[in-house]
Design an enzyme around this catalytic site. Sequence first.
Site, mmCIF file in Angstrom:
data_model
loop_
_atom_site.group_PDB
_atom_site.id
_atom_site.type_symbol
_atom_site.label_atom_id
_atom_site.label_comp_id
_atom_site.label_asym_id
_atom_site.label_seq_id
_atom_site.Cartn_x
_atom_site.Cartn_y
_atom_site.Cartn_z
ATOM 1 N N ARG A 199 -19.576 -2.135 0.684
ATOM 2 C CA ARG A 199 -20.294 -3.098 -0.020
ATOM 3 C C ARG A 199 -21.287 -3.371 -0.017
ATOM 4 O O ARG A 199 -21.540 -3.903 1.381
ATOM 5 C CB ARG A 199 -19.270 -3.550 -1.245
ATOM 6 C CG ARG A 199 -18.108 -3.828 -1.340
ATOM 7 C CD ARG A 199 -17.548 -4.719 -2.762
ATOM 8 N NE ARG A 199 -17.488 -5.643 -2.116
ATOM 9 C CZ ARG A 199 -17.025 -6.631 -2.345
ATOM 10 N NH1 ARG A 199 -16.863 -7.384 -3.341
ATOM 11 N NH2 ARG A 199 -17.110 -8.141 -1.449
ATOM 12 N N PHE B 150 -5.974 -0.333 5.441
ATOM 13 C CA PHE B 150 -4.573 -0.617 5.567
ATOM 14 C C PHE B 150 -4.427 0.635 4.269
ATOM 15 O O PHE B 150 -3.622 1.081 4.418
ATOM 16 C CB PHE B 150 -4.608 -1.959 4.400
ATOM 17 C CG PHE B 150 -4.949 -3.419 4.625
ATOM 18 C CD1 PHE B 150 -4.843 -2.781 6.410
ATOM 19 C CD2 PHE B 150 -5.399 -4.112 4.483
ATOM 20 C CE1 PHE B 150 -5.425 -4.661 6.466
ATOM 21 C CE2 PHE B 150 -5.648 -5.272 4.262
ATOM 22 C CZ PHE B 150 -5.076 -5.864 6.377
ATOM 23 N N GLU C 275 0.502 -0.829 0.252
ATOM 24 C CA GLU C 275 -0.495 0.228 0.355
ATOM 25 C C GLU C 275 0.537 1.329 -0.260
ATOM 26 O O GLU C 275 0.990 2.573 -0.924
ATOM 27 C CB GLU C 275 -1.596 -0.059 1.293
ATOM 28 C CG GLU C 275 -2.035 -1.031 0.858
ATOM 29 C CD GLU C 275 -1.405 -2.388 1.474
ATOM 30 O OE1 GLU C 275 -2.287 -3.017 1.725
ATOM 31 O OE2 GLU C 275 -0.157 -2.572 1.878
#
Length: 211
Positions: A177, A94, A69
Amino acid sequence: MSTLTQLEAADFINRSFKLLPIAYGDALVEAAQADPRIVALCADLVPPTETDRFRDELPDRFHNVGIAEANMIGMAGGMARSGEIPFSHSFCAFITKRVLDQITMQAAYPNLPVKIVGFLPGVATLLGVSRQAIEDVAIMRAVPNMAIFEPSGPEYHAAMVKLALDWDGPAYLRMKRPETTPPDFTPQTLEVGKGVIRREGGDITIISAGL
Protein backbone atom coordinates in the site's frame (compact mmCIF):
# COMPACT_ATOMS: atom_id res chain seq x y z
CA MET A 1 -6.78 15.01 12.08
CA SER A 2 -4.89 12.91 14.59
CA THR A 3 -1.13 12.49 14.35
CA LEU A 4 -0.10 9.07 13.08
CA THR A 5 2.93 7.15 14.21
CA GLN A 6 5.21 5.74 11.54
CA LEU A 7 4.01 2.22 12.39
CA GLU A 8 0.36 3.19 11.93
CA ALA A 9 1.01 4.93 8.64
CA ALA A 10 3.07 2.05 7.29
CA ASP A 11 1.05 -0.99 8.30
CA PHE A 12 -2.22 -0.65 10.17
CA ILE A 13 -3.84 2.69 9.47
CA ASN A 14 -7.49 2.77 8.40
CA ARG A 15 -7.38 4.64 5.10
CA SER A 16 -10.47 6.66 6.02
CA PHE A 17 -8.20 8.81 8.20
CA LYS A 18 -5.86 9.83 5.37
CA LEU A 19 -6.44 10.96 1.83
CA LEU A 20 -4.48 8.11 0.31
CA PRO A 21 -5.55 5.91 -2.60
CA ILE A 22 -6.98 2.47 -1.97
CA ALA A 23 -6.58 1.44 -5.58
CA TYR A 24 -6.56 -2.29 -4.94
CA GLY A 25 -9.58 -2.25 -2.64
CA ASP A 26 -11.58 -0.09 -5.05
CA ALA A 27 -10.66 -2.27 -8.03
CA LEU A 28 -11.66 -5.45 -6.19
CA VAL A 29 -15.08 -4.01 -5.28
CA GLU A 30 -15.67 -2.81 -8.83
CA ALA A 31 -14.75 -6.22 -10.21
CA ALA A 32 -17.03 -7.94 -7.69
CA GLN A 33 -19.92 -5.64 -8.57
CA ALA A 34 -19.55 -6.79 -12.17
CA ASP A 35 -18.96 -10.49 -11.38
CA PRO A 36 -21.07 -12.14 -8.66
CA ARG A 37 -18.65 -15.07 -8.44
CA ILE A 38 -16.00 -12.93 -6.70
CA VAL A 39 -15.79 -13.28 -2.91
CA ALA A 40 -13.29 -11.90 -0.42
CA LEU A 41 -11.74 -13.64 2.58
CA CYS A 42 -9.52 -11.99 5.17
CA ALA A 43 -7.49 -13.25 8.13
CA ASP A 44 -8.36 -10.45 10.58
CA LEU A 45 -6.40 -7.78 8.69
CA VAL A 46 -9.20 -5.86 7.00
CA PRO A 47 -7.89 -2.24 6.77
CA PRO A 48 -4.27 -3.26 6.06
CA THR A 49 -5.45 -5.35 3.09
CA GLU A 50 -7.89 -2.71 1.79
CA THR A 51 -10.87 -5.06 2.11
CA ASP A 52 -12.94 -2.76 4.34
CA ARG A 53 -14.93 -1.33 1.42
CA PHE A 54 -15.71 -4.86 0.20
CA ARG A 55 -16.86 -5.78 3.71
CA ASP A 56 -19.12 -2.75 3.93
CA GLU A 57 -20.63 -2.83 0.43
CA LEU A 58 -20.78 -6.59 -0.22
CA PRO A 59 -21.15 -8.12 3.27
CA ASP A 60 -22.78 -11.34 2.05
CA ARG A 61 -19.66 -12.11 -0.01
CA PHE A 62 -17.08 -11.12 2.61
CA HIS A 63 -15.67 -13.61 5.14
CA ASN A 64 -13.35 -12.60 7.99
CA VAL A 65 -12.01 -15.95 9.17
CA GLY A 66 -9.89 -14.57 12.02
CA ILE A 67 -6.25 -15.45 12.51
CA ALA A 68 -6.61 -18.75 10.66
CA GLU A 69 -4.79 -18.46 7.36
CA ALA A 70 -4.58 -22.20 6.72
CA ASN A 71 -8.33 -22.60 7.19
CA MET A 72 -8.90 -19.58 4.95
CA ILE A 73 -7.07 -21.22 2.05
CA GLY A 74 -9.02 -24.44 2.60
CA MET A 75 -12.25 -22.46 2.53
CA ALA A 76 -11.10 -20.68 -0.63
CA GLY A 77 -10.42 -24.00 -2.31
CA GLY A 78 -13.92 -25.20 -1.48
CA MET A 79 -15.45 -21.96 -2.72
CA ALA A 80 -13.50 -22.22 -5.97
CA ARG A 81 -14.75 -25.78 -6.48
CA SER A 82 -18.27 -24.43 -5.99
CA GLY A 83 -17.91 -21.89 -8.78
CA GLU A 84 -16.78 -18.83 -6.85
CA ILE A 85 -13.56 -16.83 -7.34
CA PRO A 86 -12.09 -16.24 -3.87
CA PHE A 87 -9.56 -13.50 -3.10
CA SER A 88 -7.81 -14.41 0.18
CA HIS A 89 -5.98 -11.66 2.09
CA SER A 90 -3.28 -11.41 4.75
CA PHE A 91 0.31 -10.26 5.12
CA CYS A 92 2.77 -11.78 2.63
CA ALA A 93 4.70 -13.66 5.31
CA PHE A 94 1.54 -15.25 6.71
CA ILE A 95 -0.29 -16.16 3.53
CA THR A 96 2.65 -17.95 1.90
CA LYS A 97 4.99 -19.55 4.45
CA ARG A 98 2.39 -20.36 7.09
CA VAL A 99 -0.02 -22.06 4.67
CA LEU A 100 2.19 -23.56 1.97
CA ASP A 101 0.75 -27.07 2.27
CA GLN A 102 -2.82 -25.81 2.00
CA ILE A 103 -1.94 -23.62 -0.98
CA THR A 104 -0.29 -26.54 -2.75
CA MET A 105 -2.91 -29.18 -2.03
CA GLN A 106 -6.14 -27.14 -1.94
CA ALA A 107 -5.48 -24.59 -4.69
CA ALA A 108 -2.44 -25.24 -6.86
CA TYR A 109 -2.50 -28.98 -7.65
CA PRO A 110 -6.22 -28.86 -8.60
CA ASN A 111 -5.48 -25.61 -10.52
CA LEU A 112 -8.35 -23.71 -8.92
CA PRO A 113 -8.94 -19.95 -9.33
CA VAL A 114 -7.86 -19.11 -5.79
CA LYS A 115 -6.34 -15.63 -5.70
CA ILE A 116 -3.89 -15.16 -2.81
CA VAL A 117 -3.27 -11.51 -1.92
CA GLY A 118 -0.40 -10.62 0.40
CA PHE A 119 0.54 -7.19 1.72
CA LEU A 120 3.84 -6.01 3.29
CA PRO A 121 6.36 -7.50 0.81
CA GLY A 122 10.02 -7.89 1.64
CA VAL A 123 11.27 -5.82 4.57
CA ALA A 124 8.65 -3.08 4.04
CA THR A 125 7.38 -3.21 7.63
CA LEU A 126 8.37 -2.00 11.06
CA LEU A 127 6.85 -5.08 12.71
CA GLY A 128 10.07 -7.09 12.70
CA VAL A 129 11.33 -10.29 11.14
CA SER A 130 8.17 -12.29 11.84
CA ARG A 131 6.29 -10.08 9.36
CA GLN A 132 9.03 -9.69 6.75
CA ALA A 133 8.49 -11.69 3.57
CA ILE A 134 11.85 -12.22 1.90
CA GLU A 135 11.40 -15.79 0.65
CA ASP A 136 7.76 -15.72 -0.44
CA VAL A 137 8.50 -15.22 -4.15
CA ALA A 138 10.93 -18.15 -4.18
CA ILE A 139 8.37 -20.34 -2.41
CA MET A 140 5.47 -19.43 -4.69
CA ARG A 141 7.55 -19.79 -7.86
CA ALA A 142 8.03 -23.46 -6.97
CA VAL A 143 4.29 -24.09 -6.59
CA PRO A 144 2.68 -25.73 -9.66
CA ASN A 145 0.23 -23.68 -11.74
CA MET A 146 0.89 -20.57 -9.62
CA ALA A 147 1.24 -17.13 -11.22
CA ILE A 148 2.93 -14.29 -9.32
CA PHE A 149 1.92 -10.69 -9.95
CA GLU A 150 3.79 -7.86 -8.20
CA PRO A 151 3.12 -4.20 -8.99
CA SER A 152 5.77 -1.50 -8.79
CA GLY A 153 3.29 1.02 -7.42
CA PRO A 154 -0.40 1.75 -6.76
CA GLU A 155 -0.95 2.83 -10.35
CA TYR A 156 -0.79 -0.89 -11.21
CA HIS A 157 -2.99 -2.19 -8.37
CA ALA A 158 -6.16 -2.25 -10.47
CA ALA A 159 -4.21 -4.09 -13.16
CA MET A 160 -3.32 -6.74 -10.57
CA VAL A 161 -7.00 -7.54 -10.06
CA LYS A 162 -7.58 -7.88 -13.80
CA LEU A 163 -4.50 -10.06 -14.30
CA ALA A 164 -5.57 -12.32 -11.45
CA LEU A 165 -9.06 -12.69 -12.88
CA ASP A 166 -7.76 -13.35 -16.39
CA TRP A 167 -5.35 -16.02 -15.09
CA ASP A 168 -7.05 -19.42 -15.29
CA GLY A 169 -5.73 -20.87 -12.07
CA PRO A 170 -4.20 -19.82 -8.74
CA ALA A 171 -2.37 -16.50 -8.47
CA TYR A 172 -0.31 -14.71 -5.82
CA LEU A 173 -0.55 -10.92 -5.69
CA ARG A 174 2.36 -9.32 -3.80
CA MET A 175 1.10 -5.89 -2.79
CA LYS A 176 2.36 -2.78 -0.98
CA ARG A 177 0.00 0.00 0.00
CA PRO A 178 1.20 3.56 -0.66
CA GLU A 179 2.22 5.63 2.32
CA THR A 180 1.89 8.92 0.42
CA THR A 181 -0.26 10.00 -2.49
CA PRO A 182 1.68 9.40 -5.75
CA PRO A 183 2.28 12.60 -7.77
CA ASP A 184 0.76 11.04 -10.89
CA PHE A 185 -1.79 8.46 -9.87
CA THR A 186 -3.05 7.34 -13.26
CA PRO A 187 -4.03 3.67 -13.44
CA GLN A 188 -1.83 1.69 -15.83
CA THR A 189 -2.33 -1.62 -17.65
CA LEU A 190 -0.10 -4.67 -17.71
CA GLU A 191 0.25 -7.84 -19.75
CA VAL A 192 1.36 -11.23 -18.48
CA GLY A 193 4.96 -11.89 -19.46
CA LYS A 194 5.61 -8.37 -20.71
CA GLY A 195 7.56 -5.75 -18.78
CA VAL A 196 7.43 -1.97 -18.75
CA ILE A 197 10.40 -0.13 -20.25
CA ARG A 198 11.37 2.74 -17.95
CA ARG A 199 14.42 4.02 -19.81
CA GLU A 200 16.02 3.18 -23.14
CA GLY A 201 19.74 2.54 -23.45
CA GLY A 202 22.40 0.49 -25.19
CA ASP A 203 25.06 -0.37 -22.62
CA ILE A 204 23.44 -2.47 -19.89
CA THR A 205 20.06 -3.96 -19.06
CA ILE A 206 18.60 -3.68 -15.55
CA ILE A 207 15.56 -5.84 -14.78
CA SER A 208 13.55 -5.38 -11.61
CA ALA A 209 10.20 -6.53 -10.24
CA GLY A 210 7.81 -4.96 -7.77
CA LEU A 211 8.39 -2.11 -5.37
